[in-house]
Design a protein around this motif. Structure first.
Motif: not given
Length: 209
Positions: A120-124, A126-139, A141-146
């Motif tokens: 369930v954490m993994a699904l969490s 995934f959806f949290t990463g899906l909700s992000m709109k990256p504004k920089n390289k850090t974001d 990477w964070l979104r991709a890892l999630m």
């Protein structure tokens, strides 16, 4: 003072520290230590996830809300699992049937709940990463890892159904099992670090306004 950012940064710090300590305690074979940090990790994870959900733009709010709700479900499963290990299992004399159900290393009911929780954490993530709109390289990477971390849902949820773990006799101290958990820690640790950087940069942008 932006309390939203402060809580989010604290949550990211808790995630980073507890994942690091979890890996360390695994390697030195200190079960009480890694049971305890796993009891704390969900609190930080909810704080971190709530921070991302709070700053999410309207057209991605549904994904962010799902991520936060799933984070709470994950926390419920995991905190019950590890609280049981630190209280009932540690302090009471269990008969064989109860031990098979409750002792983590027996690969029984409580172990399966643990895997379901991390699924369930993994699904969490995934959806949290899906909700992000990256504004920089850090974001980015964070979104991709999630998003990639969401793949763990399938193994965590369906592997116990095969009966594979029930057939293992070496318990939670098996080298292979510990190695897999350490690898997960190595993967997840950057998520905590990048989240902290993400919220720090967001706080700096807020202060400049």
């Amino acid at each position: 003072m932006n309390l939203n950012k402060i809580i989010s940064k604290v949550g990211s710090s808790i995630v980073t520290l507890t994942v690091f300590l979890f890996a360390l305690f695994l390697m030195i074979n200190f079960p009480t230590g890694y049971f305890f940090v796993c009891l704390i990790l969900p609190i930080g994870f909810i704080m971190m996830t709530a921070g991302i959900q709070n700053e999410c733009e309207g057209d991605r709010k549904v994904a962010a809300n799902i991520g936060l709700i799933l984070a709470a479900v994950y926390a419920t499963f995991i905190m019950l699992v590890y609280f049981a290990q630190l209280t009932t299992v540690k302090n009471e004399l269990l008969n064989e049937q109860a031990a098979n159900l409750l002792v983590f290393g027996k690969f029984g009911l409580i172990f399966n709940y643990d895997l379901l929780g991390y699924g369930v954490m993994a699904l969490s993530t995934f959806f949290t990463g899906l909700s992000m709109k990256p504004k920089n390289k850090t974001d980015k990477w964070l979104r991709a890892l999630m998003l990639i971390h969401g793949v763990f849902y399938f193994s965590c949820t369906f592997m116990p159904m095969t009966g594979l773990f029930a057939k293992m006799s070496s318990g939670g101290d098996s080298i292979g099992g510990k190695l897999a958990l350490v690898v997960w820690c190595v993967y997840f640790l950057p998520i905590g670090i990048l989240s902290f950087i993400h919220f720090t940069k967001g706080e700096m942008r807020y202060e400049k306004r």
